[in-house]
Design a protein around this motif. Sequence first.
Motif, short mmCIF file in Angstrom:
data_model
loop_
_atom_site.label_atom_id
_atom_site.label_comp_id
_atom_site.label_asym_id
_atom_site.label_seq_id
_atom_site.Cartn_x
_atom_site.Cartn_y
_atom_site.Cartn_z
N TYR A 1 0.84 -1.21 0.00
CA TYR A 1 0.00 0.00 0.00
C TYR A 1 0.87 1.26 0.00
O TYR A 1 0.64 2.19 -0.79
CB TYR A 1 -0.91 0.00 1.23
N GLU B 1 0.35 2.21 -3.85
CA GLU B 1 -0.79 3.12 -3.85
C GLU B 1 -0.42 4.54 -3.45
O GLU B 1 -1.04 5.50 -3.90
CB GLU B 1 -1.90 2.60 -2.93
N ARG B 2 0.62 4.67 -2.60
CA ARG B 2 0.97 6.01 -2.13
C ARG B 2 2.28 6.53 -2.73
O ARG B 2 2.66 7.67 -2.50
CB ARG B 2 1.06 6.03 -0.59
N THR C 1 -2.25 4.86 9.73
CA THR C 1 -2.26 3.74 8.78
C THR C 1 -1.64 2.55 9.49
O THR C 1 -0.53 2.64 10.04
CB THR C 1 -1.45 4.09 7.52
N LEU D 1 -5.89 -4.26 6.55
CA LEU D 1 -5.24 -2.98 6.37
C LEU D 1 -6.21 -1.84 6.68
O LEU D 1 -7.30 -1.78 6.12
CB LEU D 1 -4.75 -2.85 4.92
N ARG E 1 -6.27 2.02 6.20
CA ARG E 1 -5.50 3.00 5.44
C ARG E 1 -5.22 4.29 6.21
O ARG E 1 -4.18 4.92 6.03
CB ARG E 1 -6.21 3.30 4.12
#
Length: 340
Positions: free
Chosen positions: A172, A176-177, A289, A327, A329
């Motif tokens: 992630y 994703e980031r 997170t 997870l 976020r």
Amino acid sequence: MVSMKDISKKVGVSVATVSKALNDHSDIGKDTKQRVRDAAREMGYFPNASARTLKTNKSHNIGVLFRDEAGNGFTHDFYAAVLDSLKRTAEDKGYDISFINSSGSVMDMKYLEHCRYRGYDGVVLACIDFNDPDVVELAMSDIPVVTIDHVFNNRTAIISDNVSGLRDLVTYIYKERGHRRIAYIHGADSSVTKNRLASFYATIEELGGMAPDEYIREGVYRKPEVSYNLTLELLGLRVPPTCIIYPDDFSAIGGMNAIQSRGLSIPKDISIAGYDGIRIAKVLEPRLTTIEQDTDTIGELAAKKLVQMIERPKSAIPERIVVEGKLLRGDSVRKIEGFA
């Protein structure tokens, strides 16, 4: 004193039926069980524990060996939640929970001797030094044993999926980031730490990234003051990380304090992530997170599997049961533009 004979007269069934109903035998119908139990409760019946032990050769008492090295005891959010679930499930099945003295056995007894002295039907091992010879002796004995987050050969273990948890977290943050400079402050040496650290390296490698040695620091679980100092070290690097992963959510608080002491903002200036999903992580600002571990399922399975081993030893098969986390976020990892 109310006896089973008194209950049998009130309900209109035999004493044998009353006994089977109170002991949850499968050959007694649900309606009959409920009528017997309602009458027993109404009349104030309580079984004699000593007589029950003599008759069944069971104490209906489960021992729990628990001690975290940091000395947090029941303030340890993760294990407190696991043990609460374990206790509730065991009690639902008619078993009491007792904690084994882990600061030096009673009357200089070893753990195994202590368990036999107390007459425990089975034992749960959690957050203990699993390399301690006394712990190994107990785990390998003829007493039914279930371990939490550690695997002994030919013993049932309930394991939180630390490998997948760390993989999901890193994926992630990376994919994703968009972070490429990810630091990891891990906990002290244990099977949990080894699995998480190996997963961290493997995931970074699979994603095509790098994990410089200077970005990997050994910390201590649930020690914010240690994470505070290690965070300052990471921030002082010539090329500091853009995101820091902490060994647990509580330790992440130390990292947050260190970052704020430098006048930096989370996640604008630097991103952070934790592990465990404890309640405080959901109310921090920004929301952390993290990976939420399924403490209810871990505790419930540990109790159910141990009771199964106690009551049906011939059919009990040693298992390694892996419980997945989730997870969360949160808001503590900013998105870096320009990366897929």
